[in-house]
Design an enzyme around this catalytic site. Structure first.
Site, PDB file in Angstrom:
ATOM      1  N   ASP A  10      46.629  33.791  27.486  1.00  0.00           N
ATOM      2  CA  ASP A  10      46.368  34.955  28.343  1.00  0.00           C
ATOM      3  C   ASP A  10      47.586  35.123  29.246  1.00  0.00           C
ATOM      4  OD1 ASP A  10      44.928  37.036  29.706  1.00  0.00           O
ATOM      5  OD2 ASP A  10      44.510  35.638  31.320  1.00  0.00           O
ATOM      6  N   SER A  11      47.569  36.180  30.041  1.00  0.00           N
ATOM      7  CA  SER A  11      48.661  36.374  30.994  1.00  0.00           C
ATOM      8  C   SER A  11      48.551  35.413  32.180  1.00  0.00           C
ATOM      9  CB  SER A  11      48.634  37.810  31.521  1.00  0.00           C
ATOM     10  OG  SER A  11      47.446  38.022  32.255  1.00  0.00           O
ATOM     11  N   TYR A  42      49.943  41.909  32.769  1.00  0.00           N
ATOM     12  CA  TYR A  42      50.283  42.624  31.539  1.00  0.00           C
ATOM     13  C   TYR A  42      49.780  44.080  31.581  1.00  0.00           C
ATOM     14  CZ  TYR A  42      51.412  38.303  28.829  1.00  0.00           C
ATOM     15  OH  TYR A  42      51.959  37.152  28.339  1.00  0.00           O
ATOM     16  N   GLY A  43      48.714  44.314  32.335  1.00  0.00           N
ATOM     17  CA  GLY A  43      48.023  45.616  32.301  1.00  0.00           C
ATOM     18  C   GLY A  43      48.895  46.841  32.526  1.00  0.00           C
ATOM     19  N   CYS A  73      42.870  37.713  25.989  1.00  0.00           N
ATOM     20  CA  CYS A  73      43.458  38.747  26.853  1.00  0.00           C
ATOM     21  C   CYS A  73      43.085  40.102  26.267  1.00  0.00           C
ATOM     22  CB  CYS A  73      44.974  38.575  26.879  1.00  0.00           C
ATOM     23  SG  CYS A  73      45.823  39.871  27.808  1.00  0.00           S
ATOM     24  N   THR A  75      44.154  42.969  27.131  1.00  0.00           N
ATOM     25  CA  THR A  75      45.324  43.836  27.035  1.00  0.00           C
ATOM     26  C   THR A  75      46.088  43.582  25.735  1.00  0.00           C
ATOM     27  OG1 THR A  75      45.438  43.688  29.438  1.00  0.00           O
ATOM     28  CG2 THR A  75      47.378  44.559  28.317  1.00  0.00           C
ATOM     29  N   GLU A 152      44.511  36.341  40.609  1.00  0.00           N
ATOM     30  CA  GLU A 152      45.641  35.415  40.523  1.00  0.00           C
ATOM     31  C   GLU A 152      46.093  34.938  41.907  1.00  0.00           C
ATOM     32  OE1 GLU A 152      47.193  33.974  37.914  1.00  0.00           O
ATOM     33  OE2 GLU A 152      46.023  34.977  36.359  1.00  0.00           O
ATOM     34  N   CYS A 186      38.496  42.779  30.478  1.00  0.00           N
ATOM     35  CA  CYS A 186      39.675  41.979  30.818  1.00  0.00           C
ATOM     36  C   CYS A 186      39.138  40.595  31.123  1.00  0.00           C
ATOM     37  CB  CYS A 186      40.361  42.571  32.048  1.00  0.00           C
ATOM     38  SG  CYS A 186      41.576  41.458  32.792  1.00  0.00           S
ATOM     39  N   THR A 187      39.774  39.572  30.560  1.00  0.00           N
ATOM     40  CA  THR A 187      39.218  38.225  30.704  1.00  0.00           C
ATOM     41  C   THR A 187      39.261  37.711  32.143  1.00  0.00           C
ATOM     42  OG1 THR A 187      41.359  37.361  29.991  1.00  0.00           O
ATOM     43  CG2 THR A 187      39.619  37.519  28.319  1.00  0.00           C
ATOM     44  N   HIS A 188      40.053  38.343  32.989  1.00  0.00           N
ATOM     45  CA  HIS A 188      40.046  37.946  34.408  1.00  0.00           C
ATOM     46  C   HIS A 188      38.759  38.375  35.113  1.00  0.00           C
ATOM     47  CE1 HIS A 188      44.397  37.280  34.007  1.00  0.00           C
ATOM     48  NE2 HIS A 188      44.402  36.747  35.211  1.00  0.00           N
TER      49      HIS A 188
HETATM   50  N1  DGL Z   1      43.347  38.780  31.232  1.00  0.00           N
HETATM   51  C1  DGL Z   1      44.162  39.918  30.858  1.00  0.00           C
HETATM   52  C2  DGL Z   1      43.281  40.872  30.072  1.00  0.00           C
HETATM   53  O1  DGL Z   1      42.271  40.446  29.555  1.00  0.00           O
HETATM   54  C3  DGL Z   1      44.809  40.457  32.089  1.00  0.00           C
HETATM   55  C4  DGL Z   1      45.987  41.306  31.813  1.00  0.00           C
HETATM   56  C5  DGL Z   1      46.948  41.418  32.948  1.00  0.00           C
HETATM   57  O2  DGL Z   1      47.687  40.458  33.149  1.00  0.00           O
HETATM   58  O3  DGL Z   1      46.980  42.483  33.549  1.00  0.00           O
HETATM   59  O4  DGL Z   1      43.571  42.035  29.915  1.00  0.00           O
END
Ligand code: DGL
Length: 266
Positions: A10-11, A42-43, A73, A75, A152, A186-188
């Protein structure tokens, strides 16, 4: 039986929402996790940029001979999954299709919300995947660009005033739409799950895209007879391209056990 590790990337911390489900449901599996925190978020990036980073992350994991890669992720899953599959000879699991299926099965009113990053929403991948399930549903999608930087930087508690303000600002239109099921695309976002549930109402079903993908991966490994033997406890390696101490602190809180993070050098 295949003792090689499962790779997951993931990011940043978000993919831990999938790693946690892997740990809970497949404790015997070896897991190698990469959070590309140096390049987060990444978004807001272009598809080309997201693809370049995704290929770099996959190469890093493949050097450690993983048996499958969970693209934890939203994204990357919505912008670069085809390119990853074309480029490498290993099974890749994205987070979009399994979440769409879970939402289509869960909804009773046929009103599904999707919240994700800008690049995920722009791709239209979630909408297409939900529509492909063939149910008569209405989909409302919205990007929540403030959520990833918030998580984050260590803000995810439901009582945190920054979290509450961000959730209200990003989700007021979704609340008016009145979905009975919402994909946290989004996994976050499951890290903000408590605050999101409080704001939208406890009756709204929240689908964790990373959690659903982890379950789909387990089914695949089981069907292919590629699970590790259940007599052994799996090993774990945690990598970040960013600050190892910051990653260990965030990951430890979320996973509920201590995490020793190694530096990923590309
Ligand atoms: N966890 C990433 C996702 O699922 C986050 C992307 C990001 O870094 O913006 O999209």
């Amino acid at each position: 039986m295949d003792r090689r590790a499962i790779g997951i990337f993931d990011s940043g911390l978000g993919g831990l929402t999938a790693a946690k489900v892997l740990e809970e449901t497949m404790p015997c599996e070896n897991i190698i996790y990469l959070g590309d925190t140096a390049n987060m978020p990444y978004g807001p990036r272009s598809r080309e940029d997201i693809t370049r980073l995704a290929l770099q992350n996959a190469e890093f994991l493949l050097e450690m001979d993983v048996k499958a890669i969970l693209v934890a992720c939203g994204t990357v899953s919505s912008n670069a999954l085809d390119k990853l599959r074309e480029s490498f000879n290993v099974p890749f699991f994205g987070v979009v299709d399994s979440a769409a299926l879970a939402a289509a099965e869960a909804t009773e009113t046929g009103r599904i919300g999707v919240i994700a990053t800008e690049a995920s929403i722009r791709s239209g991948a979630y909408r297409r995947a939900i529509e492909a399930c063939g149910k008569n549903v209405k989909v409302f999608e919205t990007a929540c660009p403030s959520f990833v930087p918030l998580v984050e930087s260590g803000h995810f508690a439901a009582e945190d005033t920054k979290v509450r303000a961000a959730v209200e600002a990003e989700l007021s239109a979704l609340k008016r739409f009145g979905a009975d099921t919402v994909i946290l695309g989004c996994t976050h976002f499951p890290l903000l799950g408590e605050a999101i549930a409080e704001y939208l109402g406890e009756e709204v079903q929240l689908i964790s895209c990373g959690g659903e993908a982890a379950l789909a991966l387990r089914e695949y490994l089981h069907n292919e007879n590629k699970l590790c033997p259940d007599s052994e406890m799996g090993g774990r390696r945690w990598f970040t391209s960013g600050d190892t101490a910051v990653f260990s602190a965030g990951a430890g809180v979320f996973l509920g056990h201590s995490v020793e993070t190694e530096k990923a050098e590309f």
